[in-house]
Design a protein around this motif. Structure first.
Motif, PDB file in Angstrom:
ATOM      1  N   THR A 296      31.874  46.342  27.192  1.00  0.00           N
ATOM      2  CA  THR A 296      31.492  46.730  28.866  1.00  0.00           C
ATOM      3  C   THR A 296      30.766  45.587  29.230  1.00  0.00           C
ATOM      4  OG1 THR A 296      29.376  47.922  28.022  1.00  0.00           O
ATOM      5  CG2 THR A 296      31.465  49.232  27.998  1.00  0.00           C
ATOM      6  N   LEU A 297      30.689  45.699  30.584  1.00  0.00           N
ATOM      7  CA  LEU A 297      29.817  44.630  31.297  1.00  0.00           C
ATOM      8  C   LEU A 297      28.401  44.493  30.986  1.00  0.00           C
ATOM      9  CD1 LEU A 297      29.969  42.216  33.271  1.00  0.00           C
ATOM     10  CD2 LEU A 297      29.718  43.953  35.065  1.00  0.00           C
ATOM     11  N   GLU A 298      27.785  45.838  30.898  1.00  0.00           N
ATOM     12  CA  GLU A 298      26.444  45.932  30.449  1.00  0.00           C
ATOM     13  C   GLU A 298      26.137  45.261  28.929  1.00  0.00           C
ATOM     14  OE1 GLU A 298      22.974  49.521  29.518  1.00  0.00           O
ATOM     15  OE2 GLU A 298      25.007  50.234  30.539  1.00  0.00           O
ATOM     16  N   ALA A 321      36.283  51.831  34.754  1.00  0.00           N
ATOM     17  CA  ALA A 321      36.306  51.291  36.129  1.00  0.00           C
ATOM     18  C   ALA A 321      35.784  49.893  36.510  1.00  0.00           C
ATOM     19  CB  ALA A 321      35.621  52.409  37.129  1.00  0.00           C
ATOM     20  N   ARG A 322      36.567  49.174  37.237  1.00  0.00           N
ATOM     21  CA  ARG A 322      36.261  47.888  37.446  1.00  0.00           C
ATOM     22  C   ARG A 322      34.782  47.763  38.012  1.00  0.00           C
ATOM     23  NH1 ARG A 322      39.162  42.939  37.838  1.00  0.00           N
ATOM     24  NH2 ARG A 322      38.260  41.464  39.086  1.00  0.00           N
ATOM     25  N   PRO A 323      33.939  47.023  37.398  1.00  0.00           N
ATOM     26  CA  PRO A 323      32.858  46.922  37.887  1.00  0.00           C
ATOM     27  C   PRO A 323      32.773  46.095  39.233  1.00  0.00           C
ATOM     28  CG  PRO A 323      32.747  46.192  35.565  1.00  0.00           C
ATOM     29  CD  PRO A 323      34.171  46.355  35.895  1.00  0.00           C
ATOM     30  N   ALA A 324      31.628  46.472  40.087  1.00  0.00           N
ATOM     31  CA  ALA A 324      31.703  45.638  41.357  1.00  0.00           C
ATOM     32  C   ALA A 324      31.147  44.063  41.132  1.00  0.00           C
ATOM     33  CB  ALA A 324      30.456  46.217  42.091  1.00  0.00           C
ATOM     34  N   VAL A 340      38.551  35.622  32.824  1.00  0.00           N
ATOM     35  CA  VAL A 340      37.853  37.028  32.879  1.00  0.00           C
ATOM     36  C   VAL A 340      38.791  38.176  33.298  1.00  0.00           C
ATOM     37  CG1 VAL A 340      35.948  38.306  34.223  1.00  0.00           C
ATOM     38  CG2 VAL A 340      35.723  35.767  33.792  1.00  0.00           C
ATOM     39  N   GLN A 341      39.018  39.094  32.343  1.00  0.00           N
ATOM     40  CA  GLN A 341      39.834  40.211  32.504  1.00  0.00           C
ATOM     41  C   GLN A 341      39.272  41.478  32.466  1.00  0.00           C
ATOM     42  OE1 GLN A 341      42.936  39.296  29.703  1.00  0.00           O
ATOM     43  NE2 GLN A 341      43.963  37.628  30.873  1.00  0.00           N
ATOM     44  N   HIS A 342      39.557  42.524  33.350  1.00  0.00           N
ATOM     45  CA  HIS A 342      39.211  43.817  32.977  1.00  0.00           C
ATOM     46  C   HIS A 342      40.179  44.691  32.415  1.00  0.00           C
ATOM     47  CE1 HIS A 342      38.600  48.091  34.768  1.00  0.00           C
ATOM     48  NE2 HIS A 342      37.802  47.849  34.041  1.00  0.00           N
TER      49      HIS A 342
END
Length: 400
Positions: A296-298, A321-324, A340-342
């Motif tokens: 996760t981004l976090e 969900a895609r982060p802002a 960079v891929q979601h």
């Protein structure tokens, strides 16, 4: 006799838009140092010197400078690969300084570079045969016994024909040595090919002809060492008894499929009985690591990403969900992130691909795409925007 085997420099290549020439220059500096420090007698470059047929001027200058520096310490034998233009790479072969040999012509496959063994405590002469990349569509007539009856359109057929010429020359020279009472010459072949049993990666150019790209290892029987180029992972290939086949691999990782490669060059010793012991792998310098991180981004912005700040990265963000501001936030944390891929977790354990036909409601198809990308259906506002866009397109078609 000590030989240093390298290949697939791909000078002029980029990695997702990043110029690699500085890093390639660092590797070539390393090869010069190894050649000097290890007392190497000959450096063997098994094709794909450049990344394309018309390389950048800076890549040509780097190659020229490297040849000159290597030649101060050892004989250098270079063959062309499928990325090179054999004509451009070999155009000045006749003008090269003594000790530099460019083998880019099919006519020279049975004309070895002789590395004299005299004065080496009874060591034999070593014959180095350089096979340029053999494109079946180009050389199947040239290598045929009768040009009116071309060889089969396959890598196996043309490589076998070239090796038949090599073995004939080697047999003749062995007979001369036997008659003179001198040591039997040993043989080394440089070949740029996909030999059966080798493990490929994503960054090698497809060389299939007629759906077939591989060459059986048995084709090289009767030789002592086969210095292979084309595959970017360093590896030994199982071959006929008495013959050692190795890929040196590329000096740098040229795609994320090479994340787990340990890049190297190969130091080979040839003695009276052929290859002495197991060839040694000389680890290549790593100017910048290539890696992949996922989470996760976090997590990635936290401790999980601490060890990768200076790496070339492929970043896979797994938030549902895609982060802002995803790309900007990742690049702020990882300045050398290249991809960079979601990739949200697949709902229901996987995504089922469906055929889209004219009978499907375009809004349903669009909603499914949003769900596939973000792991959630479109919001009311997004659904309204999609409907408005569709209605505008339909109105334009009606007025056309």
């Amino acid at each position: 006799m000590r030989l240093l085997h390298t290949s697939d420099w791909h000078l002029g290549r980029t990695l997702h838009g990043v110029d690699l020439l500085e890093h390639q220059a660092a590797h070539l500096e390393h090869l010069v140092d190894v050649t000097r420090s290890e007392g190497v007698d000959a450096v063997l470059v098994a094709g794909d010197v450049y990344d394309r047929a018309v390389p950048p001027v800076e890549a040509v200058a780097l190659f020229s400078e490297t040849l000159a520096r290597l030649a101060e310490h050892a004989v250098v034998v270079v063959t062309s690969g499928n990325h090179d233009s054999a004509i451009r790479l070999g155009f000045a072969a006749g003008l090269m300084r003594p000790g530099v040999h460019l083998r880019t012509r099919v006519a020279d496959v049975a004309a070895p570079v002789l590395l004299p063994g005299a004065g080496r405590a009874g060591g034999p002469d070593v014959l180095v045969y350089g096979l340029p990349y053999l494109d079946p569509d180009v050389v199947r007539r040239t290598l045929a016994a009768d040009p009116e009856q071309p060889l089969a359109r396959s890598h196996e057929a043309v490589t076998r024909a070239a090796m038949d010429r090599v073995r004939a020359d080697l047999a003749a020279r062995t007979a001369v040595a036997a008659a003179a009472g001198t040591a039997r010459p040993r043989s080394v072949v440089l070949a740029h090919a996909f030999v059966l049993g080798g493990a490929a990666s994503e960054s090698e150019r497809d060389i299939r002809v007629g759906g077939v790209d591989h060459v059986p290892a048995g084709i090289f029987a009767g030789t002592d060492y086969v210095a292979l180029g084309h595959l970017h992972g360093p590896q030994r290939v199982s071959g006929p008894a008495g013959t050692v086949l190795r890929y040196s691999g590329s000096p740098l990782a040229y795609s994320f499929s090479e994340v787990h490669h340990a890049k190297s060059s190969v130091l080979v010793e040839i003695g009276a009985g052929g290859v002495v012991g197991e060839p040694a792998l000389i680890a290549a310098p790593v100017p910048r690591r290539i890696a992949e991180v996922s989470g996760t981004l976090e997590q990635l912005l936290g401790p999980a990403g601490d060890g990768h700040v200076e790496d070339w990265l492929r970043v896979l963000v797994t938030d549902p969900a895609r982060p802002a501001d995803l790309y900007a936030r990742v690049r702020a944390r990882f300045p050398h992130a290249l991809v960079v891929q979601h990739r949200p977790p697949a709902a229901g354990g996987g995504y089922e691909h469906q055929v889209v036909t004219s009978a499907r409601d375009p809004l349903e198809v669009a909603a499914e795409f949003v769900r596939h990308v973000t792991a959630a259906g479109p919001t009311a506002a997004e659904a309204g925007a999609l409907r408005a866009a569709l209605e505008r397109v339909v109105a334009l078609e009606r007025s056309a």
